[in-house]
Each structure stands twice: as C-alpha cells, then as structure tokens.
Design a protein around this motif. Structure first.
Motif, PDB file in Angstrom:
ATOM      1  N   ARG A 183       6.585   9.471 -20.891  1.00 59.95           N
ATOM      2  CA  ARG A 183       7.388   9.385 -22.116  1.00 59.95           C
ATOM      3  C   ARG A 183       8.116  10.703 -22.376  1.00 59.95           C
ATOM      4  NH1 ARG A 183       3.557   8.830 -25.503  1.00 59.95           N
ATOM      5  NH2 ARG A 183       3.135   6.680 -24.949  1.00 59.95           N
ATOM      6  N   SER A 184       7.416  11.799 -22.208  1.00 57.91           N
ATOM      7  CA  SER A 184       8.010  13.112 -22.428  1.00 57.91           C
ATOM      8  C   SER A 184       9.195  13.347 -21.493  1.00 57.91           C
ATOM      9  CB  SER A 184       6.949  14.192 -22.218  1.00 57.91           C
ATOM     10  OG  SER A 184       7.513  15.461 -22.267  1.00 57.91           O
ATOM     11  N   LYS A 185       9.029  12.981 -20.240  1.00 56.01           N
ATOM     12  CA  LYS A 185      10.114  13.169 -19.271  1.00 56.01           C
ATOM     13  C   LYS A 185      11.292  12.259 -19.592  1.00 56.01           C
ATOM     14  CE  LYS A 185      12.013  15.005 -15.731  1.00 56.01           C
ATOM     15  NZ  LYS A 185      12.456  16.397 -15.789  1.00 56.01           N
ATOM     16  N   LEU A 186      11.018  11.036 -19.983  1.00 57.31           N
ATOM     17  CA  LEU A 186      12.099  10.122 -20.344  1.00 57.31           C
ATOM     18  C   LEU A 186      12.881  10.646 -21.542  1.00 57.31           C
ATOM     19  CD1 LEU A 186      10.333   6.668 -19.928  1.00 57.31           C
ATOM     20  CD2 LEU A 186      12.154   7.586 -18.503  1.00 57.31           C
TER      21      LEU A 186
ATOM     22  N   GLU B 284       4.869  18.756 -11.813  1.00 60.07           N
ATOM     23  CA  GLU B 284       6.119  18.701 -12.566  1.00 60.07           C
ATOM     24  C   GLU B 284       6.915  17.498 -12.093  1.00 60.07           C
ATOM     25  OE1 GLU B 284       7.482  20.791 -14.968  1.00 60.07           O
ATOM     26  OE2 GLU B 284       5.530  21.767 -15.068  1.00 60.07           O
ATOM     27  N   TYR B 285       7.520  16.801 -13.018  1.00 59.03           N
ATOM     28  CA  TYR B 285       8.359  15.668 -12.657  1.00 59.03           C
ATOM     29  C   TYR B 285       9.785  16.151 -12.422  1.00 59.03           C
ATOM     30  CZ  TYR B 285       4.630  12.532 -14.298  1.00 59.03           C
ATOM     31  OH  TYR B 285       3.455  11.857 -14.478  1.00 59.03           O
TER      32      TYR B 285
ATOM     33  N   PRO C  92      12.436   9.382 -13.697  1.00 57.32           N
ATOM     34  CA  PRO C  92      12.483   8.014 -14.251  1.00 57.32           C
ATOM     35  C   PRO C  92      13.102   7.007 -13.286  1.00 57.32           C
ATOM     36  CG  PRO C  92      13.198   9.594 -15.899  1.00 57.32           C
ATOM     37  CD  PRO C  92      13.089  10.336 -14.593  1.00 57.32           C
ATOM     38  N   GLU C  93      14.169   7.422 -12.625  1.00 57.18           N
ATOM     39  CA  GLU C  93      14.828   6.523 -11.681  1.00 57.18           C
ATOM     40  C   GLU C  93      13.930   6.239 -10.477  1.00 57.18           C
ATOM     41  OE1 GLU C  93      16.339   9.338 -12.883  1.00 57.18           O
ATOM     42  OE2 GLU C  93      17.780   8.410 -14.244  1.00 57.18           O
ATOM     43  N   GLN C  94      13.258   7.278  -9.989  1.00 58.03           N
ATOM     44  CA  GLN C  94      12.353   7.093  -8.848  1.00 58.03           C
ATOM     45  C   GLN C  94      11.216   6.141  -9.213  1.00 58.03           C
ATOM     46  OE1 GLN C  94      11.043  11.077  -7.957  1.00 58.03           O
ATOM     47  NE2 GLN C  94      12.470  11.271  -6.251  1.00 58.03           N
ATOM     48  N   LEU C  95      10.613   6.365 -10.367  1.00 58.09           N
ATOM     49  CA  LEU C  95       9.501   5.525 -10.792  1.00 58.09           C
ATOM     50  C   LEU C  95       9.952   4.082 -10.982  1.00 58.09           C
ATOM     51  CD1 LEU C  95       6.531   5.315 -11.588  1.00 58.09           C
ATOM     52  CD2 LEU C  95       7.201   5.900 -13.933  1.00 58.09           C
ATOM     53  N   GLN C  96      11.074   3.903 -11.625  1.00 60.99           N
ATOM     54  CA  GLN C  96      11.591   2.553 -11.848  1.00 60.99           C
ATOM     55  C   GLN C  96      11.867   1.854 -10.516  1.00 60.99           C
ATOM     56  OE1 GLN C  96      15.196   2.400 -14.146  1.00 60.99           O
ATOM     57  NE2 GLN C  96      15.237   0.186 -14.184  1.00 60.99           N
TER      58      GLN C  96
ATOM     59  N   THR D 292       0.834  -1.207   0.000  1.00 58.19           N
ATOM     60  CA  THR D 292       0.000   0.000   0.000  1.00 58.19           C
ATOM     61  C   THR D 292       0.864   1.251   0.000  1.00 58.19           C
ATOM     62  OG1 THR D 292      -1.757  -1.166   1.178  1.00 58.19           O
ATOM     63  CG2 THR D 292      -1.804   1.239   1.254  1.00 58.19           C
ATOM     64  N   GLN D 293       1.904   1.238   0.806  1.00 59.55           N
ATOM     65  CA  GLN D 293       2.803   2.389   0.885  1.00 59.55           C
ATOM     66  C   GLN D 293       3.496   2.634  -0.463  1.00 59.55           C
ATOM     67  OE1 GLN D 293       5.996   1.931   3.702  1.00 59.55           O
ATOM     68  NE2 GLN D 293       6.392   4.121   3.789  1.00 59.55           N
ATOM     69  N   LEU D 294       3.960   1.580  -1.100  1.00 54.36           N
ATOM     70  CA  LEU D 294       4.613   1.722  -2.405  1.00 54.36           C
ATOM     71  C   LEU D 294       3.636   2.259  -3.448  1.00 54.36           C
ATOM     72  CD1 LEU D 294       6.721  -1.553  -2.431  1.00 54.36           C
ATOM     73  CD2 LEU D 294       7.626   0.781  -2.428  1.00 54.36           C
ATOM     74  N   GLU D 295       2.417   1.763  -3.425  1.00 51.28           N
ATOM     75  CA  GLU D 295       1.408   2.236  -4.378  1.00 51.28           C
ATOM     76  C   GLU D 295       1.084   3.708  -4.152  1.00 51.28           C
ATOM     77  OE1 GLU D 295      -0.768  -2.075  -5.015  1.00 51.28           O
ATOM     78  OE2 GLU D 295      -1.615  -0.656  -3.580  1.00 51.28           O
ATOM     79  N   GLN D 296       1.038   4.124  -2.904  1.00 50.16           N
ATOM     80  CA  GLN D 296       0.790   5.535  -2.602  1.00 50.16           C
ATOM     81  C   GLN D 296       1.945   6.407  -3.079  1.00 50.16           C
ATOM     82  OE1 GLN D 296       0.022   5.401   1.622  1.00 50.16           O
ATOM     83  NE2 GLN D 296      -2.149   4.950   1.339  1.00 50.16           N
TER      84      GLN D 296
END
Length: 98
Positions: A76-79, A19-20, A25-29, A5-9
């Motif tokens: 995609r734009s941020k990547l 704004e990203y 990308p590294e955080q999301l991955q 649950t914590q990871l999903e949040q």
C-alpha cells in the motif's frame, strides 16, 4: 505446474525485497495476473485435474493470499508513493508546458 511454481517464486522474491523498485506495482500485478491465468488453465483441464492437484492449487493460493496480506502495508505504501509521484510529474509537466 512448473510454471505456477516459478510464478509463485517470482512473487515471493519480489515481496521479500528490502526495497521495492519504482515499477513494483506493475511487476506485482503482472505476476499475479499471470499466475491467475495459469491457475485458470490448470483448473479447466479436466482430464489431468485430480482432487490432489486441485487441493494443492487451493492450498498454494491460500499461501499466496496470506503472503500478500502480510505485506499489504508495504505494498500500500509503495502504491501510494507511486500515485503521488505520478501526480507530481503531471503537475510539473503542466507548469512546464504553460
């Protein structure tokens, strides 16, 4: 399940940002990989895995997939901008070193 649950949040919060950050990308991955690992552990624990728990994990995974798909254009734009920035830095360093 609390860690899941914590990871999903955290993933939802990261995607909901106006704004990203540069390290988005590294955080999301990292978060998606950690969630995958947590799901794998939960599914391997046959003793505590009930049908309702399995169905819950499956539904939550579908929800996360849908959230990622909804934000795919922004992701995609941020990547792409990160890749361009890395190339620019590499070219700059090459020119500077010569």
């Amino acid at each position: 399940m609390d860690e899941l649950t914590q990871l999903e949040q955290q993933i939802s919060s990261l995607l909901a940002a106006d704004e990203y950050n540069d390290d988005f990308p590294e955080q999301l991955q990292k978060l998606v990989a950690a969630r995958h690992q947590q799901v794998t552990q939960l599914l391997r624990d046959q003793k505590s895995l009930s049908r309702s728990k399995f169905d819950d994990i499956q539904a939550r995974t579908q929800d996360l997939k849908q959230l990622l798909e909804q934000n795919s254009a922004r992701i995609r734009s941020k990547l792409l901008s990160n890749q361009k920035a890395k190339k620019s830095v590499a070219v700059y360093q090459m020119i500077r070193n010569n």
